[in-house]
Structure formats: C-alpha cells, structure tokens
Design a protein around this motif. Sequence first.
Motif: not given
Length: 327
Positions: A51-59
């Motif tokens: 799911k995650l890509r460069r620059g993403d933020i995970l809570l």
Amino acid sequence: MAGIWPAGFGRIPDDDWVGQPPETLALTYDTVQDHGWYRNLDPTIERLTVKLRRGDILLDYSGGTGILAERLLHVLDLEIGILIVDASPKFLRVALDKLGGDERVAFRLIRYLKDERRLQTLQEVIEEPLLERGVDAVSSTNAIHLYYDLEDTLRSWRALLRRGGSAFVQSGNIGVPELRQGSWIIDETVEAISAAAEELVRTDDRYAAYRSGLDDARRAAYDELRHKFFLPVRPLAHYVDALEAAGFRVDRVEHRTIAADTAEWTAFLSAYHEGVLGWVGGSERIEGEPPAAEAVADRLRLLDESVERVFGGGSFDAVWTYIEASS
C-alpha cells in the motif's frame, strides 16, 4: 526526510512523558516482539508494503512500544512517515527510546479525560498542519478489541484518512464464526487457565491456603478484574458494523492460524498475573494492600501448572482476524 512531515508539525511533542525514564512493565511488554506468536504482525506488514508509497504517512494507532513501526521500517526502504499514537505514556516512552532518532517516526499521546470518561480523539492531539494533510493509511494491531469507544475512534480515523486511504486492522481476540476445533481466540485461553487453576487449588494441598478465595464474596470482584485485563471476546460483526457505521467500506476479511508457544504465552501472562489469578493471594486494587511475596510466587507457579493442564506444553493454535477497509 524533512519533506515527509508538514511544516509546523513536530515529531516529538513537548510533553511530560518524554522526559520520564522507561518503566519496567513497558520494557517487559516490549519483549513480546521476540515471541513466535508475534508473527501475527507479518500479514499486516505485507499489506502495508504493498500500500505505502514514498512520502506517505501511516497512522499507527495503539502503536504501543513501536513494535510494528520498527519491523515495517526494517523491511520497507522508503521515505515514509509513521505517527505512533497510544494511550500509554509508558509504552510511548519505550517507543521513543527505540525510534526517536529516526526522522520518519513521530509520537502522540492520547489522554484519558476523566471528567468526560473518554479518550481524546486524534483531532484533539494532532496539530492543524497534519490534520489538513491527512494520513494515507491507518494500522491497528492487537488492540481494537480493547476499544470501549469503538465507533468514535473509527470516526476519528476516517476523518484523518485521505481519500483512497486504507485501514488495516488485526486482532487475535475477535470472535470467529465456526472456530476450528482445537483453535483458540487467544484471550479466551485465560478463562480456561483460570478454571484449571481453580481445580488445582481445590484438589492440591500445596494451594490449600487459597481455597477460601474460591468462594469468597469478593470473588466476583476478581472475576471483574480479570475481565478488565482480558476483555470478553466480541464477534466479528461488531467490528465490521462499526467500521461501516464510521464511513469505511470493508474490502477484505481474513482469518489466519498462528502457532503460539505455551512457554512464551505463559511468560506474557506472568507479567499480568494480577489480572489472571488475582484471587490467589489478593490484589491491592481490591484488598487495599499488595499480596505477600510468597503468595505471588505461588500464583506464578500455579499459572505455570494451569497452562500445562490446558495445553500440555508445546504450542497451541491461535486465530487472528485481519480486516482491510477503505475510505
């Protein structure tokens, strides 16, 4: 790394807990990451790496001592941000020790508001720059079964999640329809262990001193204490319905069996022996004074023997449920 977090958002807040030393219970809890049954994080990590890509933020909600964040950063070589949010300053302090030097990780404490009898929402503890940006994904591992204010919590996730974002939820304490024979919902083992302990106390003279605790009028208080430590299991529909009511679309539900080593599970329960077998020797929460050291030693030996009676050593199959939902 500076581009991950929006201007005006500080990774480490100016809070009292930041300056406190790590505490023993939180450090002890953090060792569960070495237990084999903590492979339950692997499916969530697999999905997050997709799911995650460069620059993403995970809570990382209920991120605790940072176990998920640490593992994810080890396998995901990307410039992403992880915001660890938790209600325990003690757990967050351990996470800060481990990950505070990593510019990809931020920390926020959600406090319990006694007068209002609720936890703070995300919107009350996160500054406006990040609220405006939003997060790209939410994770909640080994925790959702603990949320009393479930729908309010999920609504706060949904409000922070950007369009097209996903929530990844997992727990070993969600009721599974048609649970396979021989498999366990992990917290339900506590009831079986407690019953085995009662039988040992009734029949084994080594524990004769504690027989009066089996039928004491305060026994109901000890049962209630156990249910505070290990909440009664709620069905899968409870969580699916709550997610949908909060505005999520549930895209995927999966159950996986994880082998739990009985010795490791016993070690975990030993850290919470007051909740499991508090009636053996008493609890300060109920009696007003702590149990004697000899009583605690008996309690821990009884816990070991009760686990052996229930599982016979080796390992047991625990079922984890994984829910993926989208905004």
